[in-house]
Design a protein around this motif. Structure first.
Motif, PDB file in Angstrom:
ATOM      1  N   PHE A 122      30.201 -23.836  26.700  1.00  0.00           N
ATOM      2  CA  PHE A 122      29.739 -24.576  25.054  1.00  0.00           C
ATOM      3  C   PHE A 122      28.550 -22.957  25.293  1.00  0.00           C
ATOM      4  CE2 PHE A 122      25.581 -25.279  22.751  1.00  0.00           C
ATOM      5  CZ  PHE A 122      27.124 -25.086  21.451  1.00  0.00           C
ATOM      6  N   LYS A 123      28.303 -22.745  25.442  1.00  0.00           N
ATOM      7  CA  LYS A 123      27.399 -21.540  25.707  1.00  0.00           C
ATOM      8  C   LYS A 123      27.690 -20.257  25.496  1.00  0.00           C
ATOM      9  CE  LYS A 123      22.967 -19.256  25.706  1.00  0.00           C
ATOM     10  NZ  LYS A 123      22.427 -19.587  24.454  1.00  0.00           N
TER      11      LYS A 123
ATOM     12  N   ALA B 213      28.497 -15.157  18.652  1.00  0.00           N
ATOM     13  CA  ALA B 213      27.831 -14.434  17.944  1.00  0.00           C
ATOM     14  C   ALA B 213      27.784 -12.694  18.184  1.00  0.00           C
ATOM     15  CB  ALA B 213      26.702 -14.746  18.645  1.00  0.00           C
TER      16      ALA B 213
ATOM     17  N   GLU C 268      29.410 -20.058  22.675  1.00  0.00           N
ATOM     18  CA  GLU C 268      28.712 -19.461  21.375  1.00  0.00           C
ATOM     19  C   GLU C 268      27.882 -18.401  21.267  1.00  0.00           C
ATOM     20  OE1 GLU C 268      24.943 -22.106  20.484  1.00  0.00           O
ATOM     21  OE2 GLU C 268      24.120 -20.896  22.040  1.00  0.00           O
TER      22      GLU C 268
END
Length: 453
Positions: free
Chosen positions: A245-246, A253, A249
């Motif tokens: 997930f990170k 970004a 993300e």
């Protein structure tokens, strides 16, 4: 909850966690460097709960230490007689509270605030109790939720008590439950322990409400959100889910990850835009990386602030307190600890910079070390702007190197160097012309004689 019925959160964390085989309480095992219990509490902070109660049991002192300073009350479940019994231990702490009560689990760290909002909305829609369901790939031994198409629950049944038709149902019980405080305590108080284990089970809150003719609603969520952690293997699986997930993300970004599956983030890693991260980089807690920085392969970074356009690595280690100014460069096999490097400063190779302040545009040669520890105390080294430290130098702190100063290669500096000064601290070279040729001739002759039979 903001603009809604007040919410109290009861988190169950009384289990022994025997499958972890650890001296550390199960809910304090870290995911991305943060205890799983704190992952959960932080996520649910978005709900602005009025009250938070943690039900502890085994090794409660560890939970108390982990939550020190936080707005959460810890109560004990002793003896431990099941999940309903555990939830009931929070009743006295929530005396006078008239909002909704959520019961969740400290070893289910990824429960999202948005999901809890959906559960609470089900109560506003007329349900007395709302429960959380999921559909795992393997239903294993999960309890089943038998529900109508509109989410109305007809029956909650444990796997061992389910019929073949009920076991064929894929909607499983996540254990998370919400009800108005008065209803929650009344229904919990009515839960019995007439079962093989002699325990008081939380799902019976919903069963009792259905038996009284009240509506119970199920809200579905993804299996990954409600994955419980009971073993080291499940902890590793949760870590993998979080890291995936990170990584996604970070890339969304504006960061570039050359080999995402090899990069590991901490729960609080902050990345700017156009950051490039090469393979096999590990971020510990407390790292901030500004725009356009590059982290090269096999670097380990924790507690560090990396300025815009910096370059770190490969094979670099930044420890807590490392601060790099814009376009500073830390090269291969360089370690920085509790030290600040000014804009454009460089330490390209094989150096240790600890407890130091390095001025802008200073150059630290290969093999340089700041000797910061005398066996009892740490001391600081200050290197001025544009100073040049020659290779294989030892700067014995406390010591100051002035701006534009030069330290000759191989020097051991124990006294301050003035600005613009050259300091060379090494023995004078001895020159003996032809000595090496005579030495080689003599040794070759000796070796030949020794080789004769």
């Amino acid at each position: 909850m903001t603009n809604a019925t007040p919410l109290a959160i009861v988190t169950l964390a009384a289990g022994k966690g025997t499958r972890m085989k650890s001296d550390l309480h199960k809910v304090l095992h870290p995911i991305a460097g943060r205890p799983m219990l704190l992952h959960l509490l932080s996520s649910l902070d978005a709900l602005e709960p009025q009250r938070r109660v943690i039900v502890a049991g085994d090794r409660a002192e560890q939970i108390e230490a982990a939550l020190a300073g936080m707005d959460a009350q810890i109560v004990l479940q002793e003896p431990q007689l099941g999940t309903a019994h555990a939830a009931l231990q929070a009743r006295d702490s929530l005396e006078g509270f008239s909002g909704n009560v959520l019961v969740c689990f400290g070893d289910v760290p990824f429960l999202a605030a948005a999901t809890v909002r959906r559960l609470c909305s089900a109560l506003q829609g007329g349900a007395m109790v709302a429960v959380l369901g999921f559909r795992p790939a393997d239903t294993a031994a999960y309890g089943r939720i038998i529900a109508d198409a509109d989410g109305s629950v007809r029956k909650m049944v444990e796997h061992k008590d389910a019929s073949a038709d009920e076991r064929a149902v894929t909607l499983c019980n996540a254990g998370v439950i919400v009800a108005a405080a008065a209803d929650m305590w009344r229904l919990l108080g009515a839960v019995g322990n007439d079962n093989a284990a002699g325990e008081y089970y939380l799902p019976d809150v919903a069963t009792n409400a259905i038996g009284e003719g009240h509506t119970v609603k199920v809200v579905e969520t993804a299996a990954a959100e409600v994955a419980g952690i009971n073993s080291r293997a499940e902890l590793a699986q949760a870590e993998a889910v979080w890291q995936d997930f990170k990584r996604a993300e970070a890339m969304a970004a504006g960061a570039s990850l050359r080999a995402p599956e090899t990069v590991f983030f901490s729960w609080d890693t902050e990345l700017g835009r156009d950051v490039t991260i090469e393979p096999h980089v590990v971020f510990g807690p407390g790292v901030k990386v500004a725009d356009k920085a590059t982290i090269r392969a096999f670097s380990h970074i924790e507690g560090a602030t990396i300025g815009e356009g910096c370059e770190v690595g490969p094979f670099a280690r930044l420890r807590p307190g490392a601060v790099l100014g814009a376009k500073a460069k830390i090269g291969n096999f360089v370690e920085v600890k509790n030290a600040t490097l000014g804009a454009g400063a460089k330490a390209n190779h094989l150096s240790y910079i600890g407890d130091a302040e390095v001025g802008a545009a200073a150059n630290i040669g290969a093999g340089t070390i700041t000797c910061n520890y005398d066996g009892y105390f740490k001391h600081r080294t200050v290197i001025g702007e544009r100073a040049f430290i020659g290779s294989n130098s030892a700067l014995v702190a406390p010591v100051s190197i002035g701006a534009d100063a030069i330290v000759g290669a191989g020097s051991t500096v124990t006294r301050d160097v003035a600005a613009g000064e050259l300091r060379i601290v090494r023995g004078e070279q001895l020159i003996k012309p032809g000595w090496a040729d005579r030495f080689h001739d003599a040794m070759k002759k000796k070796k030949a004689e020794k080789a004769k039979p």
